[in-house]
Scaffold this motif. Structure first.
Motif, PDB file in Angstrom:
ATOM      1  N   LEU A  90       0.837  -1.192   0.000  1.00 43.66           N
ATOM      2  CA  LEU A  90       0.000   0.000   0.000  1.00 43.66           C
ATOM      3  C   LEU A  90       0.876   1.248   0.000  1.00 43.66           C
ATOM      4  CD1 LEU A  90      -2.229  -1.135   2.979  1.00 43.66           C
ATOM      5  CD2 LEU A  90      -3.061  -1.014   0.638  1.00 43.66           C
ATOM      6  N   THR A  91       0.410   2.296  -0.662  1.00 40.92           N
ATOM      7  CA  THR A  91       1.034   3.596  -0.472  1.00 40.92           C
ATOM      8  C   THR A  91       0.471   4.202   0.809  1.00 40.92           C
ATOM      9  OG1 THR A  91      -0.690   4.803  -1.670  1.00 40.92           O
ATOM     10  CG2 THR A  91       1.147   3.902  -2.974  1.00 40.92           C
ATOM     11  N   PRO A  92       1.168   5.148   1.417  1.00 43.25           N
ATOM     12  CA  PRO A  92       0.588   5.814   2.595  1.00 43.25           C
ATOM     13  C   PRO A  92      -0.785   6.411   2.302  1.00 43.25           C
ATOM     14  CG  PRO A  92       2.911   6.333   2.426  1.00 43.25           C
ATOM     15  CD  PRO A  92       2.557   5.588   1.168  1.00 43.25           C
ATOM     16  N   GLU A  94      -3.042   5.176   0.200  1.00 42.99           N
ATOM     17  CA  GLU A  94      -4.000   4.066   0.212  1.00 42.99           C
ATOM     18  C   GLU A  94      -4.290   3.603   1.633  1.00 42.99           C
ATOM     19  OE1 GLU A  94      -2.932   2.071  -4.145  1.00 42.99           O
ATOM     20  OE2 GLU A  94      -1.812   1.481  -2.342  1.00 42.99           O
ATOM     21  N   LEU A  95      -3.270   3.612   2.481  1.00 38.32           N
ATOM     22  CA  LEU A  95      -3.473   3.238   3.876  1.00 38.32           C
ATOM     23  C   LEU A  95      -4.418   4.221   4.559  1.00 38.32           C
ATOM     24  CD1 LEU A  95      -2.461   1.232   6.143  1.00 38.32           C
ATOM     25  CD2 LEU A  95      -0.903   3.071   6.800  1.00 38.32           C
ATOM     26  N   ALA A  96      -4.213   5.519   4.309  1.00 33.91           N
ATOM     27  CA  ALA A  96      -5.084   6.531   4.904  1.00 33.91           C
ATOM     28  C   ALA A  96      -6.515   6.369   4.424  1.00 33.91           C
ATOM     29  CB  ALA A  96      -4.560   7.924   4.564  1.00 33.91           C
ATOM     30  N   ALA A  97      -6.693   5.981   3.153  1.00 35.06           N
ATOM     31  CA  ALA A  97      -8.033   5.787   2.607  1.00 35.06           C
ATOM     32  C   ALA A  97      -8.716   4.573   3.243  1.00 35.06           C
ATOM     33  CB  ALA A  97      -7.969   5.623   1.095  1.00 35.06           C
ATOM     34  N   ARG A  98      -7.929   3.534   3.548  1.00 34.20           N
ATOM     35  CA  ARG A  98      -8.491   2.325   4.175  1.00 34.20           C
ATOM     36  C   ARG A  98      -9.012   2.609   5.584  1.00 34.20           C
ATOM     37  NH1 ARG A  98      -8.384  -3.533   2.780  1.00 34.20           N
ATOM     38  NH2 ARG A  98      -7.209  -3.690   0.852  1.00 34.20           N
ATOM     39  N   ASP A 122       8.914   3.674  -0.492  1.00 37.86           N
ATOM     40  CA  ASP A 122       7.795   4.559  -0.189  1.00 37.86           C
ATOM     41  C   ASP A 122       6.495   3.790  -0.070  1.00 37.86           C
ATOM     42  OD1 ASP A 122       8.779   7.146   0.185  1.00 37.86           O
ATOM     43  OD2 ASP A 122       9.053   7.431  -1.957  1.00 37.86           O
ATOM     44  N   GLU A 123       6.569   2.479   0.047  1.00 39.29           N
ATOM     45  CA  GLU A 123       5.377   1.661   0.207  1.00 39.29           C
ATOM     46  C   GLU A 123       5.317   1.081   1.613  1.00 39.29           C
ATOM     47  OE1 GLU A 123       3.973  -0.285  -3.950  1.00 39.29           O
ATOM     48  OE2 GLU A 123       5.768  -1.176  -3.069  1.00 39.29           O
ATOM     49  N   ILE A 127       1.391  -7.517   6.407  1.00 37.92           N
ATOM     50  CA  ILE A 127       1.818  -8.910   6.370  1.00 37.92           C
ATOM     51  C   ILE A 127       0.714  -9.871   5.955  1.00 37.92           C
ATOM     52  CG2 ILE A 127       1.277  -9.482   8.778  1.00 37.92           C
ATOM     53  CD1 ILE A 127       4.039 -10.893   8.868  1.00 37.92           C
ATOM     54  N   SER A 128      -0.560  -9.460   6.054  1.00 41.91           N
ATOM     55  CA  SER A 128      -1.657 -10.394   5.781  1.00 41.91           C
ATOM     56  C   SER A 128      -2.851  -9.670   5.184  1.00 41.91           C
ATOM     57  CB  SER A 128      -2.076 -11.111   7.079  1.00 41.91           C
ATOM     58  OG  SER A 128      -3.303 -11.805   6.905  1.00 41.91           O
ATOM     59  N   SER A 129      -3.243 -10.080   3.975  1.00 41.66           N
ATOM     60  CA  SER A 129      -4.423  -9.477   3.350  1.00 41.66           C
ATOM     61  C   SER A 129      -5.678  -9.774   4.165  1.00 41.66           C
ATOM     62  CB  SER A 129      -4.582  -9.993   1.914  1.00 41.66           C
ATOM     63  OG  SER A 129      -4.784 -11.401   1.901  1.00 41.66           O
ATOM     64  N   ARG A 130      -5.744 -10.954   4.791  1.00 37.27           N
ATOM     65  CA  ARG A 130      -6.917 -11.298   5.598  1.00 37.27           C
ATOM     66  C   ARG A 130      -7.027 -10.400   6.823  1.00 37.27           C
ATOM     67  NH1 ARG A 130      -7.370 -17.630   6.680  1.00 37.27           N
ATOM     68  NH2 ARG A 130      -5.220 -17.377   7.372  1.00 37.27           N
ATOM     69  N   LEU A 131      -5.905 -10.195   7.521  1.00 43.68           N
ATOM     70  CA  LEU A 131      -5.938  -9.313   8.679  1.00 43.68           C
ATOM     71  C   LEU A 131      -6.258  -7.880   8.274  1.00 43.68           C
ATOM     72  CD1 LEU A 131      -2.926 -10.441  10.927  1.00 43.68           C
ATOM     73  CD2 LEU A 131      -5.361 -10.512  11.487  1.00 43.68           C
TER      74      LEU A 131
END
Length: 206
Positions: A90-92, A94-98, A122-123, A127-131
């Motif tokens: 994720l980019t920062p 994308e993380l903020a959007a999540r 910068d990414e 560790i886990s898509s499920r988490l």
């Protein structure tokens, strides 16, 4: 610097200000020449996106510091240790959007400490898509991310104890190779027991 500012859609004065606030990493130096690259451009675009979402420069600076001092991806993934989990990049932004409004420096530091996320250029690597999906869903349900991460730490303790129990059981009755082969059985037992435990908890509330 002029080219980077133009590509990012900001002034050179703003770029210098960001450098002074350590919002972007320093450029690579060759003598008196300073070289910027795509990582710097990606960081500037992330800053712009976070500002548009209402984050303050102080908050972004703290987030950048936590990110730049995060765990290395090799450490995060155990340097090639076998896993059934699928990492997510994720980019920062994308993380903020999540996690709208919840991607604070404190929460990011807690997630890094738990080993959920690490930095790769910068990414951010989870560790886990499920988490990641479950955590996002819980936040959308109105549960604060800080509380989810605190619960995750307690779950980690119980999960480690269960893994030790299963490993001891398997290794007492067979070679170490069986541990990897039989791990889906351990996962099934834990999922069934948690489901039954939730059934018991719901019956108590009725």
């Amino acid at each position: 610097m002029a080219e980077l500012a133009r590509l990012a859609g900001i002034t050179e004065r703003t770029l210098r200000f960001y450098r002074e606030r350590k919002l972007i990493p320093p450029p690579r130096r060759e003598g008196r020449i300073a070289w910027y690259d795509d990582h710097h451009l990606a960081r500037l675009r992330t800053i712009a996106a976070l500002l548009e979402r209402g984050h303050t420069l102080n908050g972004i600076a703290e987030l950048a510091e936590a990110f730049d001092h995060g765990r290395d991806v090799a450490d995060l993934l155990g340097m090639g240790a076998p896993t059934e989990e699928e990492p997510v990049r994720l980019t920062p932004e994308e993380l903020a959007a999540r996690f709208e409004g919840e991607a604070t420096p404190e929460n990011l530091a807690a997630a890094m400490d738990l080993g959920y996320v690490g930095a790769d250029g910068d990414e951010i690597v989870h560790i886990s898509s499920r988490l990641l999906d479950v955590t996002s869903a819980l936040v959308r349900e109105g549960i604060p991310l800080a509380d989810i991460l605190a619960a995750g730490r307690r779950v980690r303790e119980h999960a480690d104890a269960l893994a030790d129990l299963f490993a001891d059981l398997v290794l007492r009755h067979g070679p170490e190779e069986n541990l990897h082969r039989l791990r889906p059985l351990a996962r099934s037992v834990v999922e069934a027991e948690v489901s039954l435990a939730l059934d018991r908890r719901l019956r108590k509330r009725d």
